[in-house]
Design an enzyme around this catalytic site. Structure first.
Site, PDB file in Angstrom:
ATOM      1  N   GLU A   1      -0.056  -6.515 -64.338  1.00  0.00           N
ATOM      2  CA  GLU A   1      -0.789  -6.302 -65.574  1.00  0.00           C
ATOM      3  C   GLU A   1       0.066  -6.254 -66.838  1.00  0.00           C
ATOM      4  OE1 GLU A   1      -4.219  -5.927 -65.973  1.00  0.00           O
ATOM      5  OE2 GLU A   1      -4.336  -6.600 -63.889  1.00  0.00           O
TER       6      GLU A   1
ATOM      7  N   SER B   1     -44.800  34.938 -29.881  1.00  0.00           N
ATOM      8  CA  SER B   1     -44.353  36.270 -29.473  1.00  0.00           C
ATOM      9  C   SER B   1     -43.091  36.706 -30.205  1.00  0.00           C
ATOM     10  CB  SER B   1     -44.112  36.300 -27.966  1.00  0.00           C
ATOM     11  OG  SER B   1     -45.324  36.078 -27.278  1.00  0.00           O
TER      12      SER B   1
END
Length: 781
Positions: free
Chosen positions: A93, A457
């Site tokens: 770059e 239950s």
């Protein structure tokens, strides 16, 4: 002479013209510079950059659970970036990055000449500093004004920041394709590696991406990506960053890139979705971009164990009900060599732990099959498919398989029933493990927190707690005999039954809860009054909407979630306090600052009531004496009652209650020790019956046992300690009255001090009791 004068005049006017143009340009440039400068953003904002990073969710032990957010990014310090990766970006770059003042004027002149000669703009002339300017401070519009601003800002940035800081900003912000931003994210997305693990070829591949991520992407276009990588390597060679040999070796490497997803370290997707919703509720869209790190209360080991326990339990239930045989392809259509192309096995999804496979051969009680990736052959021994009964597998048939813990393969199918499991720390309500179903991706409905199921239950401890508070004792006798109840507005009378359809006559409350006698709890509720049990249920965290105001409440005909049931039983485990379940321990900002810390109200059995009011303590909802008696009763459920399967764990401190609803539509086990409370549930989403004999003790308890085997490992047993106000008495279980020490049928029972029987059973007397030196055995459990 005339010619000289003319020439002089021309030169004079040219000088005036040139000077005028120059001054005009300078003046225009000066005003343009001032105008642009006034509009420039402040470069000092880069001192406190907020990168858009995803929401990350972790377990309490720092294991990644999930990430949410469009942008994948993991910011790193420049010191964490390998030098060769930096060199690769320099080569690709901006080879004069460490020399120029932020702008490469030679590059700009070359780009300007190219524009003048061809009339076309070409990329070039932008330094890394200028790219930082564009990415952080400006838009991507392509105008001359923006370019001038970019140049001006680049010069300012270079004046404000050192080169390494500028490089760090660039490497963390740059787009790398496939939603990856920054080099650390790129390393994970393409290679599943950290930066330090990358090879030279991989450095160059990543450095080649910013020029055009869509074109030079190794996933999208491998050939062009390799071409770009090799260009970067060649530039690194020219700049003396690598040797000729390193260049030769790296440029010959094939592409190793393969799209990676973020791999969770533990599976807790239902919990992750709970966290995501909560964080979004608090922070909105900012939740997905601010890099929040959420640390949950989940324990990694317990979560993995809960997942496996639920999976194994659902498979066990499914296998008890047979193989749902369906042949997808005709045998005549099959050719082993071309099976993957002829059959749709590759199109079938992986669901939970079940994988599609195709049968290649059946011989000598051994099935050979090929998994959907068409590469791996597996063998299924007869032992791992005998559950399917007389089913005959045929060549060419598509089946589902799963790998067992011993690494052998088994025939399987996707369970049709669903399940949920949740575990809490009873002291503070922290959720230690949670799973809401067999496969989150198949169905995101979280049964642990969203389902409305009858607790059956499992609700009875609320009834018995109320009874003890109303003066009944564990020895109180209730007649287990047929009862007929008129229901106003109902055509038929209600004739409730026990599960086994038998009746047992006068039965103590201890025996009734141990063996889950329905008739006893109904008669008890009728004697006390429904409103008293409703008031108790409200104290335990139920709402009015969840509780029917009829006698059916005694059988758990309301509704609750597994998480809520775990909360109820946490009260018995922690000494009588109502804790509030929570799942977020703390939230950290992207910089590691703690922005939220949970402060749960905790159970404190040793605190007095004034301390509970003034400090961060959970409210006490039952007395220590009632809590002790309920623990005694619920331990009996495991030692002698409907949950004796849990005795396989070899502990005396296990307590809990099974739950089974009408027609076995729901199967539950709610159980605990002082250190861990957990609820297991299994049922069908459409409320279909589970089938005969599929009770809580058969269908749900195995899930709880498998979990607790790991959760309680290395945890010492905790004895049940009598609080002040509880005494023991030797009684006759047939009458609930005192009996002589010589009575071989007598038992020890616990009582609140003001509820101890004062009379002896018929045939016994205080004198008889006192005449014997023999001491009865204290064996309550």
């Amino acid at each position: 002479m005339a010619k000289k004068t003319l020439s002089g005049q021309i030169l004079k006017w040219f000088a005036i013209f040139f000077t005028t143009i120059t001054l005009g340009s300078a003046t225009s440039g000066y005003f343009l510079y001032n105008k642009l400068s006034a509009d420039l953003p402040d470069v000092k904002t880069l001192h406190n950059v907020q990168y858009q990073t995803p929401l990350s969710i972790y377990s309490k032990d720092n294991l990644l659970i999930a990430q949410f957010g469009e942008k994948k990014r993991t910011p790193v310090n420049i010191e964490e970036v390998p030098q060769q990766l930096i060199n690769a970006f320099i080569a690709a770059e901006d080879d004069s990055f460490y020399e120029h003042p932020g702008v490469d004027f030679k590059g700009l002149i070359r780009a300007g000449l190219q524009l003048a000669l061809t009339g076309k703009k070409k990329q070039g002339g932008s330094t890394i500093t200028m790219q930082v300017t564009r990415n952080f401070l400006l838009s991507n519009e392509k105008t001359y004004t923006r370019k001038l601003k970019e140049i001006m800002l680049a010069l300012k940035i270079e004046h404000e920041y050192p080169k390494n800081k500028i490089m760090e900003l660039y490497l963390n912000q740059i787009f790398m394709g496939h939603r990856a931003y920054g080099v650390a994210a790129a390393a994970q997305v393409y290679y599943g590696k950290s930066l330090s693990e990358l090879s030279l070829a991989e450095h160059a591949m990543i450095a080649g991406l910013p020029k055009a991520p869509s074109i030079y992407n190794p996933i999208t276009n491998q050939a062009r990506a390799i071409e770009r990588r090799n260009y970067v390597l060649h530039r690194m060679l020219e700049l003396n960053h690598i040797t000729q040999q390193e260049y030769a070796d790296a440029s010959r490497q094939p592409s190793t890139a393969k799209l990676q997803s973020v791999t969770p370290e533990i599976s807790a997707l239902y919990l992750a979705e709970m966290v995501r919703q909560k964080i979004f509720e608090l922070y909105g869209e900012q939740a997905y971009t601010s890099g929040f790190k959420v640390y949950t209360t989940i324990n990694g080991t317990l979560q993995t164990t809960a997942n496996q326990a639920l999976t194994d339990t659902l498979h066990a239930y499914d296998e008890r009900h047979g193989y749902r045989h369906s042949r997808i392809n005709k045998t005549s259509d099959f050719s082993p060599a071309h099976a993957p192309r002829q059959l749709p096995v590759g199109e079938l999804p992986v669901i939970g732990d079940t994988l599609p496979a195709i049968v290649l051969r059946v011989k000598n009680n051994l099935v050979t099959a090929k998994l959907q990736d068409s590469t791996l052959l597996i063998e299924i021994p007869w032992e791992n498919s005998k559950w399917a009964g007389n089913t005959t597998l045929r060549t060419g048939e598509i089946i589902r398989v799963r790998q067992l813990p011993n690494n052998t393969w088994a025939l399987t199918q996707v369970p049709e029933a669903e399940g949920a499991f949740v575990s809490l720390n009873p002291v503070n309500g922290a959720i230690l493990a949670l799973t809401g179903g067999f496969d989150f991706y198949r169905n995101k409905y979280n049964r642990a927190t969203q389902s409305k199921r009858q607790p059956g239950s499992g609700f009875k401890p609320i009834i018995y707690t109320t009874a003890l508070e109303q003066g009944y004792t564990a020895a109180s006798l209730i007649n287990d005999a047929p009862i007929v109840i008129d229901n106003p507005g109902q055509e038929n009378e209600w004739r409730p039954e026990n599960y086994n359809k038998k009746f047992y006559g006068p039965t103590s409350i201890r025996s009734a809860i141990t063996h889950s006698r329905n008739i006893i709890s109904i008669r008890l509720l009728k004697e006390m009054g429904v409103e008293k049990a409703v008031a108790t249920a409200l104290r335990f965290g139920f709402t009015e909407e969840q509780i029917p105001k009829t006698l059916s409440l005694a059988l758990g005909s309301g509704y609750a979630t597994p998480l809520q049931m775990a909360r109820v039983y946490a009260t018995f485990a922690n000494g009588g306090f109502l804790v509030k379940p929570y799942f977020i321990e703390r939230i950290e900002s992207n910089e590691g600052e703690i922005i939220y810390q949970a402060k749960p109200k905790i159970a404190c059995p040793t605190c007095d009531s004034s301390q509970e009011l003034n400090r961060n303590y959970a409210p006490r909802i039952i007395t220590p004496q009632i809590c002790f008696l309920m623990n005694s009763l619920l331990r009996d459920v495991v030692q002698h009652g409907t949950a004796t399967g849990a005795k396989i764990l070899g502990r005396q401190d296990l307590a809990g209650k099974t739950g089974t609803t009408n027609e076995q539509r729901d199967a539950w086990f709610n159980g605990y020790t002082q250190s861990n409370v957990a609820t297991a549930w299994i049922g069908f989403d459409d409320f279909s019956p589970l089938g005969n004999s599929e009770t809580g003790g058969v269908a749900a308890l195995p899930m709880w046992i498998e979990f607790m085997r790991v959760a309680l490992k290395d945890t010492p047993e905790t004895p049940l300690e009598m609080p002040e106000g509880i005494v023991k008495a030797f009684i006759s279980p047939e009458t609930g009255l005192l009996t002589a020490a010589t009575n071989k049928g007598g038992i020890w029972e616990y009582f609140q001090a003001d509820r101890v029987p004062t009379r002896f059973a018929s045939g016994d007397s205080a004198t008889d009791a006192g005449q014997s030196d023999e001491k009865p055995t204290e064996n309550l459990f």
